[in-house]
Design an enzyme around this catalytic site. Structure first.
Site, PDB file in Angstrom:
ATOM      1  N   SER A 292     -11.130  -0.987   2.268  1.00 56.79           N
ATOM      2  CA  SER A 292     -10.501  -1.131   3.593  1.00 56.79           C
ATOM      3  C   SER A 292     -10.212   0.261   4.134  1.00 56.79           C
ATOM      4  O   SER A 292      -9.565   1.059   3.471  1.00 56.79           O
ATOM      5  CB  SER A 292      -9.172  -1.872   3.489  1.00 56.79           C
ATOM      6  OG  SER A 292      -9.344  -3.149   2.971  1.00 56.79           O
TER       7      SER A 292
ATOM      8  N   GLU B 269      -6.188   4.125   5.700  1.00 52.96           N
ATOM      9  CA  GLU B 269      -5.661   3.924   4.356  1.00 52.96           C
ATOM     10  C   GLU B 269      -5.982   5.101   3.422  1.00 52.96           C
ATOM     11  O   GLU B 269      -5.124   5.512   2.638  1.00 52.96           O
ATOM     12  CB  GLU B 269      -6.247   2.626   3.798  1.00 52.96           C
ATOM     13  CG  GLU B 269      -5.495   2.082   2.626  1.00 52.96           C
ATOM     14  CD  GLU B 269      -6.178   0.890   1.997  1.00 52.96           C
ATOM     15  OE1 GLU B 269      -7.180   1.076   1.291  1.00 52.96           O
ATOM     16  OE2 GLU B 269      -5.696  -0.227   2.216  1.00 52.96           O
TER      17      GLU B 269
ATOM     18  N   ARG C 144       0.831  -1.217   0.000  1.00 57.18           N
ATOM     19  CA  ARG C 144       0.000   0.000   0.000  1.00 57.18           C
ATOM     20  C   ARG C 144       0.868   1.271   0.000  1.00 57.18           C
ATOM     21  O   ARG C 144       0.503   2.282   0.619  1.00 57.18           O
ATOM     22  CB  ARG C 144      -0.941   0.036   1.219  1.00 57.18           C
ATOM     23  CG  ARG C 144      -1.966  -1.071   1.276  1.00 57.18           C
ATOM     24  CD  ARG C 144      -3.019  -0.918   0.189  1.00 57.18           C
ATOM     25  NE  ARG C 144      -4.124  -1.838   0.347  1.00 57.18           N
ATOM     26  CZ  ARG C 144      -4.157  -3.081  -0.152  1.00 57.18           C
ATOM     27  NH1 ARG C 144      -3.136  -3.554  -0.846  1.00 57.18           N
ATOM     28  NH2 ARG C 144      -5.215  -3.843   0.032  1.00 57.18           N
TER      29      ARG C 144
HETATM   30  N1  EPU Z   1     -11.699 -10.746   9.737  1.00 57.38           N
HETATM   31  C1  EPU Z   1     -12.517 -10.843  10.855  1.00 57.38           C
HETATM   32  N2  EPU Z   1     -13.585  -9.991  10.952  1.00 57.38           N
HETATM   33  C2  EPU Z   1     -13.865  -9.060  10.004  1.00 57.38           C
HETATM   34  C3  EPU Z   1     -13.009  -8.967   8.878  1.00 57.38           C
HETATM   35  C4  EPU Z   1     -11.927  -9.812   8.757  1.00 57.38           C
HETATM   36  O1  EPU Z   1     -12.287 -11.662  11.742  1.00 57.38           O
HETATM   37  O2  EPU Z   1     -14.848  -8.340  10.171  1.00 57.38           O
HETATM   38  C5  EPU Z   1     -10.583 -11.689   9.584  1.00 57.38           C
HETATM   39  C6  EPU Z   1     -10.887 -12.667   8.459  1.00 57.38           C
HETATM   40  O3  EPU Z   1     -11.594 -13.781   8.937  1.00 57.38           O
HETATM   41  C7  EPU Z   1      -9.507 -13.052   7.982  1.00 57.38           C
HETATM   42  C8  EPU Z   1      -8.694 -11.794   8.230  1.00 57.38           C
HETATM   43  O4  EPU Z   1      -9.422 -10.999   9.151  1.00 57.38           O
HETATM   44  O5  EPU Z   1      -8.971 -14.084   8.780  1.00 57.38           O
HETATM   45  C9  EPU Z   1      -8.413 -11.023   6.958  1.00 57.38           C
HETATM   46  O6  EPU Z   1      -9.610 -10.661   6.304  1.00 57.38           O
HETATM   47  P1  EPU Z   1      -9.753 -10.653   4.697  1.00 57.38           P
HETATM   48  O7  EPU Z   1      -9.213 -11.904   4.124  1.00 57.38           O
HETATM   49  O8  EPU Z   1     -11.161 -10.269   4.409  1.00 57.38           O
HETATM   50  O9  EPU Z   1      -8.749  -9.581   4.141  1.00 57.38           O
HETATM   51  P2  EPU Z   1      -8.317  -8.193   4.730  1.00 57.38           P
HETATM   52  O10 EPU Z   1      -7.001  -8.295   5.401  1.00 57.38           O
HETATM   53  O11 EPU Z   1      -9.438  -7.687   5.542  1.00 57.38           O
HETATM   54  C10 EPU Z   1      -7.030  -7.342   2.593  1.00 57.38           C
HETATM   55  C11 EPU Z   1      -6.968  -6.040   1.849  1.00 57.38           C
HETATM   56  C12 EPU Z   1      -8.139  -5.906   0.907  1.00 57.38           C
HETATM   57  C13 EPU Z   1      -8.069  -7.042  -0.087  1.00 57.38           C
HETATM   58  C14 EPU Z   1      -8.103  -8.376   0.702  1.00 57.38           C
HETATM   59  C15 EPU Z   1      -7.889  -9.545  -0.211  1.00 57.38           C
HETATM   60  C16 EPU Z   1      -5.832  -4.439   3.285  1.00 57.38           C
HETATM   61  C17 EPU Z   1      -5.980  -3.291   4.235  1.00 57.38           C
HETATM   62  N3  EPU Z   1      -6.971  -4.938   2.807  1.00 57.38           N
HETATM   63  O12 EPU Z   1      -8.207  -7.308   3.391  1.00 57.38           O
HETATM   64  O13 EPU Z   1      -8.013  -4.671   0.211  1.00 57.38           O
HETATM   65  O14 EPU Z   1      -9.136  -7.000  -1.006  1.00 57.38           O
HETATM   66  O15 EPU Z   1      -7.032  -8.409   1.673  1.00 57.38           O
HETATM   67  O16 EPU Z   1      -6.559  -9.549  -0.645  1.00 57.38           O
HETATM   68  O17 EPU Z   1      -4.706  -4.833   2.978  1.00 57.38           O
HETATM   69  C18 EPU Z   1      -8.685  -2.390   0.083  1.00 57.38           C
HETATM   70  O18 EPU Z   1      -7.485  -2.082   0.152  1.00 57.38           O
HETATM   71  O19 EPU Z   1      -9.594  -1.499  -0.019  1.00 57.38           O
HETATM   72  C19 EPU Z   1      -9.075  -3.784   0.128  1.00 57.38           C
HETATM   73  C20 EPU Z   1     -10.338  -4.166   0.120  1.00 57.38           C
END
Ligand code: EPU
Length: 344
Positions: free
Chosen positions: A233, A329, A164
Site C-alpha cells: 500500500s 506509507e 501503521r
Molecule cells: N478498492 C477499490 N479500488 C481499488 C482498491 C480498493 O474500490 O483499486 C476498495 C475495495 O473494493 C474495498 C476497499 O477499497 O472496498 C478496501 O480495499 P482492500 O480490502 O483491498 O484493503 P485496503 O484498505 O486497500 C488494507 C491495508 C493492506 C492490507 C489490507 C487487508 C492499508 C493502507 N492497507 O488495504 O496493507 O493487506 O487492508 O487487511 O491499511 C500494506 O500496508 O502494504 C498493505 C497491503
C-alpha cells in the site's frame, strides 16, 4: 565488520529505485551495531537503517552509512500451557517466520502471511492485515537506543502501537531494532472478521487453511514485487472525524469505510484513488497497479523523482475531488540518509 564503499541498493529495495550509497555495512550480530555507529561517528556520516527495503523510498545518491540488518535466529525463550514466547532476529524474513510459526503450531500471525519485509521492521509501522496487527503479539522489542547509548528492551505498552504507527515512527533515528520477542498462542483463535475472509476459509477452520487463504487473497490483488516493483500500500487509509465523514458520505454514499473505536472513520484510500481514474494509469514510468489502485509500481527504472512526480499528482487529484490529503506509507530518506517528511 566490513564497510563497503559505493554500493548500489537497487536490489535491496522492493521498488527497485536506483540508489547508490557511499558506505554500506551488513549487521550480523547486535555487537556489530556498536562498531558501525563508531565508524559512522568517526567519518561524520549519518546512519540509514535498511531492513527488507519493502517500505522505503531511497534517493538516487546517498551520502551515509547504510546498516543492513541481517541478524538471524528464532529462539523459544519461555512457554506455558497457553502461550509460547519466541525471540526472533531482526533479519529473519517475515513471511518465512510466519510459515515456520504455523508449522510449529504457534498461532496468531497467520493473517499476516506474505507481508514483505523482515521481522525487525514489523513493529515499526505495526504491520497489519485482515483484522490483525502485529503489536497484539509482541512481548517486547530489543533495540539499541542511540540516545541512551545502550541496548534496551521496550514493552508493548511503551511501543505505543496504533494503526501503521509506533514509537519507532515518533523517534525515527533513535532506535535500532535487533530482535523482536513474540508471545504466540498454543491454541488457535482464528480471526476471520475481515471482509470475506470467513467465507474464503469455509468449513476448514484451521490455522493452515487461514494462512493459505490470506496468501491466496494477497496474491490475487497485490503485485509480486519481483514482477512489478512496489512497496505494498503506497498510502495510508485516511482517518476522518465523524463530522468529516458525514459530509463526504452525503456526496459519496458508496465510500468504503471502517468505524474506529473513538468514533473516527477510516476510509479506503484505494477506492479514493480508483475514483479519480488512477487505477491502471501511469505517469512516465510510475503508475498505480491495475488490480489495486493503492499500490504504486515502478514499471521501468524509475528514480525517486519519477515516483514523487506520480504520487504527488495522485495526491492532488484525490485532494481536488474529495478534499482528503493522502499520506504516503513508506519512509522517505534524504540524500544524507535521514528520514524526511513527505511534502504534499
Ligand atoms: N478498492 C477499490 N479500488 C481499488 C482498491 C480498493 O474500490 O483499486 C476498495 C475495495 O473494493 C474495498 C476497499 O477499497 O472496498 C478496501 O480495499 P482492500 O480490502 O483491498 O484493503 P485496503 O484498505 O486497500 C488494507 C491495508 C493492506 C492490507 C489490507 C487487508 C492499508 C493502507 N492497507 O488495504 O496493507 O493487506 O487492508 O487487511 O491499511 C500494506 O500496508 O502494504 C498493505 C497491503
Amino acid at each position: 565488520m566490513r564497510v563497503h564503499e559505493q554500493v548500489q541498493l537497487k536490489n535491496l529495495n522492493t521498488l527497485n529505485l536506483n540508489a547508490m550509497t557511499s558506505h554500506y555495512v551488513q549487521i550480523n550480530q547486535p555487537s556489530d551495531v556498536i562498531d558501525a555507529l563508531a565508524f559512522a561517528e568517526q567519518q561524520h556520516l549519518n546512519v540509514l537503517i535498511l531492513s527488507g527495503g519493502s517500505n522505503v523510498l531511497l534517493s538516487q545518491h546517498i551520502q551515509a552509512l547504510v546498516l543492513h540488518l541481517n541478524i538471524q535466529g528464532i529462539d523459544v525463550v519461555a512457554e506455558d500451557e497457553n502461550t509460547i514466547t519466541v525471540k526472533v532476529g531482526a533479519g529473519q524474513v517475515w513471511h518465512d517466520f510466519v510459515l515456520y510459526s504455523t508449522q510449529q503450531q504457534w498461532f496468531g500471525l497467520q493473517n499476516l502471511a506474505l507481508i514483505p519485509g523482515l521481522v525487525g521492521a514489523s513493529p515499526v509501522q505495526n504491520i497489519g492485515a485482515y483484522g490483525v496487527e502485529v503489536g497484539e503479539f509482541i512481548e517486547s522489542v530489543q533495540v539499541y537506543d542511540r540516545e541512551l547509548k545502550q541496548f534496551n528492551s521496550i514493552s508493548p505498552q511503551d511501543c505505543h502501537f496504533a494503526y501503521r504507527h509506533s514509537i519507532f515512527k515518533d523517534h525515527p533515528n533513535r532506535y535500532i531494532i535487533v530482535s523482536v520477542t513474540f508471545k504466540l498462542l498454543r491454541k488457535a483463535d482464528l480471526k476471520l472478521s475481515y471482509g470475506d475472509l470467513k467465507q474464503a476459509v469455509g468449513d476448514d477452520q484451521t490455522a493452515e487453511n487461514l494462512q493459505n487463504q490470506v496468501i491466496h487473497i494477497r496474491q490475487s490483488k497485490l503485485p509480486n514485487p519481483k514482477e512489478y516493483p512496489n512497496v505494498g500500500s503506497f498510502f495510508k487509509n485516511p482517518i476522518l472525524t465523524a463530522a468529516e465523514f458525514d459530509k463526504i458520505s452525503q456526496q459519496f454514499p458508496n465510500i468504503p469505510h471502517y468505524l474506529q473505536a473513538n468514533s473516527n472513520v477510516k476510509v479506503a484510500a484505494g477506492w479514493l484513488i480508483d475514483q479519480t481514474g488512477w487505477k491502471g494509469k501511469q505517469l512516465g514510468s510510475v503508475g498505480m497497479f491495475h488490480k489495486q489502485a493503492l499500490v504504486l509500481v515502478n514499471y521501468a527504472d524509475a528514480t525517486l523523482a519519477d515516483v514523487k512526480n506520480t504520487y504527488q499528482t495522485v495526491q492532488s487529484d484525490v485532494k481536488q475531488k474529495f478534499n482528503i490529503q493522502l499520506e504516503p506509507e513508506p519512509v522517505l530518506y534524504s540524500e544524507q540518509g535521514l528520514i524526511q517528511a513527505h511534502h504534499a
